[in-house]
Design a protein around this motif. Structure first.
Motif, PDB file in Angstrom:
ATOM      1  N   ALA A 137       0.815  -1.210   0.000  1.00  0.00           N
ATOM      2  CA  ALA A 137       0.000   0.000   0.000  1.00  0.00           C
ATOM      3  C   ALA A 137       0.853   1.266   0.000  1.00  0.00           C
ATOM      4  O   ALA A 137       0.345   2.353  -0.270  1.00  0.00           O
ATOM      5  N   LEU A 138       2.138   1.123   0.289  1.00  0.00           N
ATOM      6  CA  LEU A 138       3.025   2.286   0.307  1.00  0.00           C
ATOM      7  C   LEU A 138       3.368   2.695  -1.118  1.00  0.00           C
ATOM      8  O   LEU A 138       3.508   1.841  -2.004  1.00  0.00           O
ATOM      9  N   PRO A 139       3.560   3.996  -1.347  1.00  0.00           N
ATOM     10  CA  PRO A 139       3.986   4.434  -2.680  1.00  0.00           C
ATOM     11  C   PRO A 139       5.360   3.845  -3.030  1.00  0.00           C
ATOM     12  O   PRO A 139       6.176   3.563  -2.145  1.00  0.00           O
ATOM     13  N   THR A 140       5.600   3.665  -4.298  1.00  0.00           N
ATOM     14  CA  THR A 140       6.864   3.068  -4.753  1.00  0.00           C
ATOM     15  C   THR A 140       8.068   3.846  -4.246  1.00  0.00           C
ATOM     16  O   THR A 140       9.062   3.250  -3.811  1.00  0.00           O
ATOM     17  N   ALA A 141       8.006   5.163  -4.274  1.00  0.00           N
ATOM     18  CA  ALA A 141       9.132   5.975  -3.806  1.00  0.00           C
ATOM     19  C   ALA A 141       9.396   5.719  -2.322  1.00  0.00           C
ATOM     20  O   ALA A 141      10.555   5.653  -1.884  1.00  0.00           O
ATOM     21  N   THR A 142       8.353   5.544  -1.538  1.00  0.00           N
ATOM     22  CA  THR A 142       8.513   5.274  -0.106  1.00  0.00           C
ATOM     23  C   THR A 142       9.124   3.889   0.097  1.00  0.00           C
ATOM     24  O   THR A 142      10.014   3.712   0.937  1.00  0.00           O
ATOM     25  N   GLN A 143       8.677   2.913  -0.677  1.00  0.00           N
ATOM     26  CA  GLN A 143       9.252   1.576  -0.579  1.00  0.00           C
ATOM     27  C   GLN A 143      10.741   1.593  -0.895  1.00  0.00           C
ATOM     28  O   GLN A 143      11.552   0.991  -0.181  1.00  0.00           O
ATOM     29  N   GLN A 144      11.124   2.310  -1.939  1.00  0.00           N
ATOM     30  CA  GLN A 144      12.529   2.376  -2.336  1.00  0.00           C
ATOM     31  C   GLN A 144      13.365   3.080  -1.275  1.00  0.00           C
ATOM     32  O   GLN A 144      14.471   2.636  -0.946  1.00  0.00           O
ATOM     33  N   THR A 145      12.830   4.173  -0.725  1.00  0.00           N
ATOM     34  CA  THR A 145      13.564   4.916   0.293  1.00  0.00           C
ATOM     35  C   THR A 145      13.761   4.067   1.544  1.00  0.00           C
ATOM     36  O   THR A 145      14.858   4.000   2.098  1.00  0.00           O
ATOM     37  N   THR A 152      13.709   0.801   1.796  1.00  0.00           N
ATOM     38  CA  THR A 152      14.614  -0.301   1.491  1.00  0.00           C
ATOM     39  C   THR A 152      16.060   0.178   1.510  1.00  0.00           C
ATOM     40  O   THR A 152      16.943  -0.470   2.089  1.00  0.00           O
ATOM     41  N   ARG A 153      16.310   1.343   0.900  1.00  0.00           N
ATOM     42  CA  ARG A 153      17.671   1.885   0.864  1.00  0.00           C
ATOM     43  C   ARG A 153      18.174   2.198   2.274  1.00  0.00           C
ATOM     44  O   ARG A 153      19.297   1.851   2.647  1.00  0.00           O
ATOM     45  N   LEU A 154      17.322   2.827   3.092  1.00  0.00           N
ATOM     46  CA  LEU A 154      17.732   3.188   4.448  1.00  0.00           C
ATOM     47  C   LEU A 154      17.989   1.951   5.314  1.00  0.00           C
ATOM     48  O   LEU A 154      18.970   1.897   6.064  1.00  0.00           O
ATOM     49  N   LEU A 155      17.124   0.955   5.207  1.00  0.00           N
ATOM     50  CA  LEU A 155      17.324  -0.265   5.987  1.00  0.00           C
ATOM     51  C   LEU A 155      18.571  -1.017   5.532  1.00  0.00           C
ATOM     52  O   LEU A 155      19.297  -1.588   6.349  1.00  0.00           O
ATOM     53  N   THR A 156      18.835  -1.000   4.232  1.00  0.00           N
ATOM     54  CA  THR A 156      20.047  -1.635   3.725  1.00  0.00           C
ATOM     55  C   THR A 156      21.291  -0.959   4.282  1.00  0.00           C
ATOM     56  O   THR A 156      22.221  -1.626   4.747  1.00  0.00           O
ATOM     57  N   HIS A 157      21.303   0.374   4.272  1.00  0.00           N
ATOM     58  CA  HIS A 157      22.447   1.109   4.833  1.00  0.00           C
ATOM     59  C   HIS A 157      22.605   0.814   6.320  1.00  0.00           C
ATOM     60  O   HIS A 157      23.718   0.641   6.816  1.00  0.00           O
ATOM     61  N   LEU A 158      21.498   0.726   7.045  1.00  0.00           N
ATOM     62  CA  LEU A 158      21.554   0.429   8.472  1.00  0.00           C
ATOM     63  C   LEU A 158      22.138  -0.951   8.721  1.00  0.00           C
ATOM     64  O   LEU A 158      23.006  -1.130   9.579  1.00  0.00           O
ATOM     65  N   LEU A 159      21.668  -1.943   7.970  1.00  0.00           N
ATOM     66  CA  LEU A 159      22.171  -3.298   8.147  1.00  0.00           C
ATOM     67  C   LEU A 159      23.654  -3.410   7.796  1.00  0.00           C
ATOM     68  O   LEU A 159      24.422  -4.075   8.494  1.00  0.00           O
TER      69      LEU A 159
END
Length: 70
Positions: free
Chosen positions: A33-41, A43-50
């Motif tokens: 239900a999230l906009p694509t831009a929100t999903q990408q953001t 995902t990118r932030l969680l990847t950087h955190l991990l």
């Protein structure tokens, strides 16, 4: 010794995050239900955190022969 100057008090109310109340019955939106831009953001932030966490975690002591050998 003179005291350092104090910052003036702010009259702005603090942002209420609802953390002082009991458990919330709110449910987060489904991922789809999230906009694509929100999903990408996110995902990118969680990847950087991990990756940052993995880089800072202590490395296990890897020895030849496995965990049973000393």
């Amino acid at each position: 010794m003179p005291q350092p100057p104090r910052r003036p008090r702010r009259s702005d109310p603090q942002l209420d995050l609802g953390l002082t109340l009991g458990p919330s019955m709110l449910t987060p939106p489904a991922w789809s239900a999230l906009p694509t831009a929100t999903q990408q953001t996110r995902t990118r932030l969680l990847t950087h955190l991990l990756i940052a966490h993995a880089d800072s975690a202590p490395q296990p002591d890897i020895r030849a022969g496995g965990a049973d050998e000393r």
